[in-house]
Design a protein around this motif. Structure first.
Motif, PDB file in Angstrom:
ATOM      1  N   LYS A 166      -2.245   3.057   6.573  1.00 22.21           N
ATOM      2  CA  LYS A 166      -2.349   4.417   7.155  1.00 22.21           C
ATOM      3  C   LYS A 166      -3.502   4.842   7.676  1.00 22.21           C
ATOM      4  CE  LYS A 166      -2.102   8.826   4.661  1.00 22.21           C
ATOM      5  NZ  LYS A 166      -3.302   9.404   5.125  1.00 22.21           N
ATOM      6  N   PHE A 182      -6.124   7.046  -5.933  1.00 20.29           N
ATOM      7  CA  PHE A 182      -6.531   5.462  -5.409  1.00 20.29           C
ATOM      8  C   PHE A 182      -7.132   4.410  -4.544  1.00 20.29           C
ATOM      9  CE2 PHE A 182      -1.500   5.859  -5.539  1.00 20.29           C
ATOM     10  CZ  PHE A 182      -1.427   5.793  -6.498  1.00 20.29           C
ATOM     11  N   GLY A 204       0.655  -1.973   0.349  1.00 19.07           N
ATOM     12  CA  GLY A 204       0.826  -1.390  -0.485  1.00 19.07           C
ATOM     13  C   GLY A 204       0.752  -1.574  -2.187  1.00 19.07           C
ATOM     14  N   ALA A 222      -4.193  -0.304   2.387  1.00 16.71           N
ATOM     15  CA  ALA A 222      -3.236   0.369   3.057  1.00 16.71           C
ATOM     16  C   ALA A 222      -2.142  -0.765   3.410  1.00 16.71           C
ATOM     17  CB  ALA A 222      -3.968   0.569   3.595  1.00 16.71           C
ATOM     18  N   TYR A 274      -6.608   7.736  -1.514  1.00 17.01           N
ATOM     19  CA  TYR A 274      -5.324   7.580  -0.907  1.00 17.01           C
ATOM     20  C   TYR A 274      -5.321   8.871  -2.206  1.00 17.01           C
ATOM     21  CZ  TYR A 274      -4.696   5.181   2.805  1.00 17.01           C
ATOM     22  OH  TYR A 274      -4.496   4.391   4.318  1.00 17.01           O
ATOM     23  N   SER A 329      -9.216   2.745  -2.175  1.00 15.64           N
ATOM     24  CA  SER A 329      -7.590   2.250  -1.154  1.00 15.64           C
ATOM     25  C   SER A 329      -8.799   1.004  -0.188  1.00 15.64           C
ATOM     26  CB  SER A 329      -7.327   3.136   0.347  1.00 15.64           C
ATOM     27  OG  SER A 329      -8.441   3.197   1.467  1.00 15.64           O
ATOM     28  N   TYR A 382      -5.590  -0.300  -4.304  1.00 12.79           N
ATOM     29  CA  TYR A 382      -4.435  -0.031  -3.220  1.00 12.79           C
ATOM     30  C   TYR A 382      -4.823  -0.571  -2.050  1.00 12.79           C
ATOM     31  CZ  TYR A 382      -0.556   1.874  -0.701  1.00 12.79           C
ATOM     32  OH  TYR A 382       0.242   2.409   0.303  1.00 12.79           O
ATOM     33  N   PHE A 440      -1.176  -3.257  -5.647  1.00 18.13           N
ATOM     34  CA  PHE A 440      -1.950  -2.065  -6.271  1.00 18.13           C
ATOM     35  C   PHE A 440      -2.234  -3.190  -7.646  1.00 18.13           C
ATOM     36  CE2 PHE A 440       0.605   0.779  -5.571  1.00 18.13           C
ATOM     37  CZ  PHE A 440       0.189   2.532  -5.570  1.00 18.13           C
ATOM     38  N   GLU A 480       0.384   9.461  -0.642  1.00 13.41           N
ATOM     39  CA  GLU A 480      -0.001   8.813   0.354  1.00 13.41           C
ATOM     40  C   GLU A 480       0.169   7.459   0.843  1.00 13.41           C
ATOM     41  OE1 GLU A 480      -3.476  11.886   2.022  1.00 13.41           O
ATOM     42  OE2 GLU A 480      -3.963  10.313   0.020  1.00 13.41           O
ATOM     43  N   SER A 481       0.649   7.547  -0.012  1.00 11.76           N
ATOM     44  CA  SER A 481       0.665   5.615  -0.585  1.00 11.76           C
ATOM     45  C   SER A 481       1.442   5.181  -0.321  1.00 11.76           C
ATOM     46  CB  SER A 481       0.474   5.072  -2.033  1.00 11.76           C
ATOM     47  OG  SER A 481       1.412   5.701  -2.569  1.00 11.76           O
TER      48      SER A 481
END
Length: 224
Positions: free
Chosen positions: A3, A92, A139, A136, A73, A94, A134, A141, A77-78
């Motif tokens: 992102k 989160f 994705g 980016a 995020y 990032s 997170y 975690f 937005e994830s």
């Protein structure tokens, strides 16, 4: 694909730049330093402000102040999007870094640990919490697993009321045990369908805790 957000990409310091200990947010008397969390103006005025942690503040020879930030995020937005257990104030942390103009900072905020957030008596507009890091690009975690509760086996959402069984000590959403929220608020005690009054007697000296930390089943009261 990672992102992206408007602004300059993170680059190495150029000659003529020097680090600053602090920066006063334009139009305010609020001072921010490295390590502080801030709200940053989005390019789309219809969106809520971005949330970031300041890693570094620097000024160039033309007196332009830049901040190196690490973005938080929001769940939506994830890559996985917002899920039922994500709280309204959840973020989160990032691995997405940027360099932004300090003029885009709108204000300060506080990103609490999940445990500390659940202990707040009142949640203000500036209060957020983070329990996941997170990546980016992928994705992914960290941690990739958290404790789950109730028949629905969902992680704890601090915005949702839950009731604790006095027998097994597990926590339940009222809807998952056939109750309304109003009915749950009136309960003096609760025993789930898997437990009996004998289970309750055996656990009378048990430790009562909320899904996150201390006993707290009411959703947070938000300041307006």
């Amino acid at each position: 694909m990672a992102k992206t957000r408007p602004g300059l990409s993170a680059t190495k310091p150029k000659p003529g730049k020097k680090d600053l200990d602090s920066y006063t947010i334009r139009g305010t008397n609020k001072v921010v330093r490295a390590g502080d969390c801030v709200l940053m103006r989005p390019s789309d005025t219809g969106k809520p402000p971005y949330v970031a942690r300041i890693e570094k503040i620097e000024v160039d020879s033309r007196n332009n102040v830049k901040v190196r930030v690490r973005w938080y995020y929001r769940p939506e937005e994830s890559l996985g999007g917002r899920r039922q257990f994500h709280g309204a104030k959840e973020l989160f942390l990032s691995d997405h870094y940027d360099v932004q103009s300090a003029h885009t900072i709108e204000g300060k905020c506080i990103v609490h640990s999940f445990k500390n957030y659940t202990k707040l008596e009142n949640v203000g507009a500036e209060d957020y919490y983070c329990r996941f890091e997170y990546k980016a690009a992928t994705g992914a975690f960290t941690p990739d697993r958290v404790a789950v509760y109730c028949k629905c086996e969902m992680p704890y959402n601090p915005d949702d009321l839950m009731v604790q069984c006095e027998g097994c000590k597990d926590w339940y959403h009222p809807a998952c045990v056939g109750m309304t929220i109003e009915e749950a608020k009136k309960l003096d005690h609760f025993v789930c369908s898997e437990c009996s009054e004998d289970d309750v007697k055996r656990s009378q000296n048990g430790f009562h805790a909320s899904p996150a930390s201390d006993a707290k089943v009411e959703p947070k009261r938000r300041k307006r």
